[in-house]
Design a protein around this motif. Structure first.
Motif, mmCIF file in Angstrom:
data_model
loop_
_atom_site.group_PDB
_atom_site.id
_atom_site.type_symbol
_atom_site.label_atom_id
_atom_site.label_comp_id
_atom_site.label_asym_id
_atom_site.label_seq_id
_atom_site.Cartn_x
_atom_site.Cartn_y
_atom_site.Cartn_z
ATOM 1 N N LEU A 47 34.095 77.134 65.453
ATOM 2 C CA LEU A 47 33.515 75.837 65.099
ATOM 3 C C LEU A 47 33.454 74.920 66.315
ATOM 4 C CD1 LEU A 47 32.443 73.959 62.896
ATOM 5 C CD2 LEU A 47 34.804 73.284 62.457
ATOM 6 N N ARG A 48 34.513 74.914 67.115
ATOM 7 C CA ARG A 48 34.507 74.097 68.335
ATOM 8 C C ARG A 48 33.393 74.529 69.278
ATOM 9 N NH1 ARG A 48 40.984 74.165 69.424
ATOM 10 N NH2 ARG A 48 41.520 72.420 68.076
ATOM 11 N N ASN A 49 33.198 75.843 69.398
ATOM 12 C CA ASN A 49 32.128 76.351 70.257
ATOM 13 C C ASN A 49 30.761 75.933 69.733
ATOM 14 O OD1 ASN A 49 34.010 77.588 71.911
ATOM 15 N ND2 ASN A 49 33.795 79.588 70.945
ATOM 16 N N LEU A 50 30.568 75.982 68.412
ATOM 17 C CA LEU A 50 29.293 75.559 67.833
ATOM 18 C C LEU A 50 29.027 74.085 68.103
ATOM 19 C CD1 LEU A 50 29.395 77.394 64.384
ATOM 20 C CD2 LEU A 50 27.844 77.864 66.283
ATOM 21 N N VAL A 51 30.048 73.254 67.961
ATOM 22 C CA VAL A 51 29.888 71.820 68.211
ATOM 23 C C VAL A 51 29.575 71.567 69.679
ATOM 24 C CG1 VAL A 51 31.097 69.608 68.233
ATOM 25 C CG2 VAL A 51 31.290 71.110 66.247
ATOM 26 N N SER A 52 30.291 72.240 70.566
ATOM 27 C CA SER A 52 30.054 72.009 72.002
ATOM 28 C C SER A 52 28.680 72.505 72.438
ATOM 29 C CB SER A 52 31.151 72.671 72.840
ATOM 30 O OG SER A 52 31.056 74.069 72.758
ATOM 31 N N ASP A 53 28.147 73.532 71.745
ATOM 32 C CA ASP A 53 26.812 74.041 72.069
ATOM 33 C C ASP A 53 25.708 73.220 71.423
ATOM 34 O OD1 ASP A 53 27.998 76.052 73.512
ATOM 35 O OD2 ASP A 53 27.776 77.575 71.936
ATOM 36 N N GLY A 54 26.084 72.264 70.561
ATOM 37 C CA GLY A 54 25.098 71.430 69.895
ATOM 38 C C GLY A 54 24.503 72.071 68.654
ATOM 39 N N ALA A 55 25.085 73.141 68.173
ATOM 40 C CA ALA A 55 24.561 73.826 66.991
ATOM 41 C C ALA A 55 24.860 73.055 65.707
ATOM 42 C CB ALA A 55 25.128 75.237 66.899
ATOM 43 N N ASP A 57 25.317 69.168 64.127
ATOM 44 C CA ASP A 57 25.110 67.738 64.351
ATOM 45 C C ASP A 57 26.233 66.987 63.635
ATOM 46 O OD1 ASP A 57 24.267 65.178 64.730
ATOM 47 O OD2 ASP A 57 22.318 65.428 63.747
ATOM 48 N N MET A 58 27.256 66.623 64.363
ATOM 49 C CA MET A 58 28.418 65.969 63.760
ATOM 50 C C MET A 58 28.060 64.601 63.192
ATOM 51 S SD MET A 58 30.729 68.168 63.787
ATOM 52 C CE MET A 58 32.038 67.166 63.147
ATOM 53 N N ASP A 59 27.101 63.887 63.804
ATOM 54 C CA ASP A 59 26.694 62.591 63.260
ATOM 55 C C ASP A 59 26.094 62.769 61.868
ATOM 56 O OD1 ASP A 59 27.534 61.208 65.497
ATOM 57 O OD2 ASP A 59 25.603 61.467 66.507
ATOM 58 N N LEU A 60 25.300 63.817 61.689
ATOM 59 C CA LEU A 60 24.716 64.081 60.385
ATOM 60 C C LEU A 60 25.800 64.460 59.376
ATOM 61 C CD1 LEU A 60 22.163 64.501 58.635
ATOM 62 C CD2 LEU A 60 22.192 66.876 59.401
ATOM 63 N N LEU A 61 26.745 65.285 59.800
ATOM 64 C CA LEU A 61 27.817 65.697 58.895
ATOM 65 C C LEU A 61 28.730 64.541 58.505
ATOM 66 C CD1 LEU A 61 28.811 69.107 60.487
ATOM 67 C CD2 LEU A 61 27.563 68.741 58.364
ATOM 68 N N LEU A 62 28.915 63.581 59.411
ATOM 69 C CA LEU A 62 29.812 62.459 59.140
ATOM 70 C C LEU A 62 29.107 61.275 58.472
ATOM 71 C CD1 LEU A 62 31.931 62.557 62.417
ATOM 72 C CD2 LEU A 62 32.613 63.301 60.125
ATOM 73 N N ASP A 63 27.780 61.348 58.334
ATOM 74 C CA ASP A 63 27.020 60.275 57.690
ATOM 75 C C ASP A 63 27.271 60.321 56.187
ATOM 76 O OD1 ASP A 63 25.268 58.311 56.940
ATOM 77 O OD2 ASP A 63 23.464 59.440 57.439
ATOM 78 N N LYS A 64 27.915 59.282 55.646
ATOM 79 C CA LYS A 64 28.310 59.260 54.232
ATOM 80 C C LYS A 64 27.321 58.495 53.354
ATOM 81 C CE LYS A 64 32.090 61.400 55.154
ATOM 82 N NZ LYS A 64 32.205 62.800 54.942
ATOM 83 N N ARG A 65 26.201 58.074 53.903
ATOM 84 C CA ARG A 65 25.254 57.294 53.100
ATOM 85 C C ARG A 65 24.686 58.115 51.951
ATOM 86 N NH1 ARG A 65 21.500 55.188 57.778
ATOM 87 N NH2 ARG A 65 21.956 57.324 58.359
ATOM 88 N N ASN A 66 24.481 59.385 52.157
ATOM 89 C CA ASN A 66 23.906 60.238 51.115
ATOM 90 C C ASN A 66 24.971 61.102 50.449
ATOM 91 O OD1 ASN A 66 21.310 59.306 51.650
ATOM 92 N ND2 ASN A 66 21.069 60.784 53.296
ATOM 93 N N TYR A 67 26.191 60.750 50.644
ATOM 94 C CA TYR A 67 27.296 61.546 50.108
ATOM 95 C C TYR A 67 27.401 61.388 48.601
ATOM 96 C CZ TYR A 67 32.066 63.342 49.705
ATOM 97 O OH TYR A 67 33.185 64.058 49.362
ATOM 98 N N ARG A 68 27.400 62.472 47.873
ATOM 99 C CA ARG A 68 27.543 62.526 46.412
ATOM 100 C C ARG A 68 26.548 61.606 45.706
ATOM 101 N NH1 ARG A 68 33.156 64.310 44.231
ATOM 102 N NH2 ARG A 68 33.939 65.413 46.025
#
Length: 75
Positions: A47-55, A57-68
């Protein structure tokens, strides 16, 4: 006591005494714990390798506006 005079099992013998079921369960449980921990560490490293390679998008994953089913409009 000479080398050939040693008992096959027990103290001083080349082999360990046979273990009972509880010992075997404890050993298998320990091995299972280590294998599970290793599997989680490998997944975390991947997972760390995927994040560092840009695979990912942590901003999209952490965006809670559309959460549930939240509002799709920005406020």
């Amino acid at each position: 006591m000479q080398r050939g005079d040693r008992p096959a099992f027990g103290p001083g013998g080349p082999a360990e005494a046979p273990s009972d079921g509880a010992d075997r369960f404890a050993e298998e449980s320990t091995i299972r714990t280590v294998v599970d921990r290793n599997r989680r560490l490998c997944a975390l490293q991947e997972l760390r390798n995927l994040v560092s390679d840009g695979a990912l998008d942590m901003d999209l994953l952490l965006d809670k506006r559309n959460y549930r089913g939240g509002s799709t409009q920005e406020t």
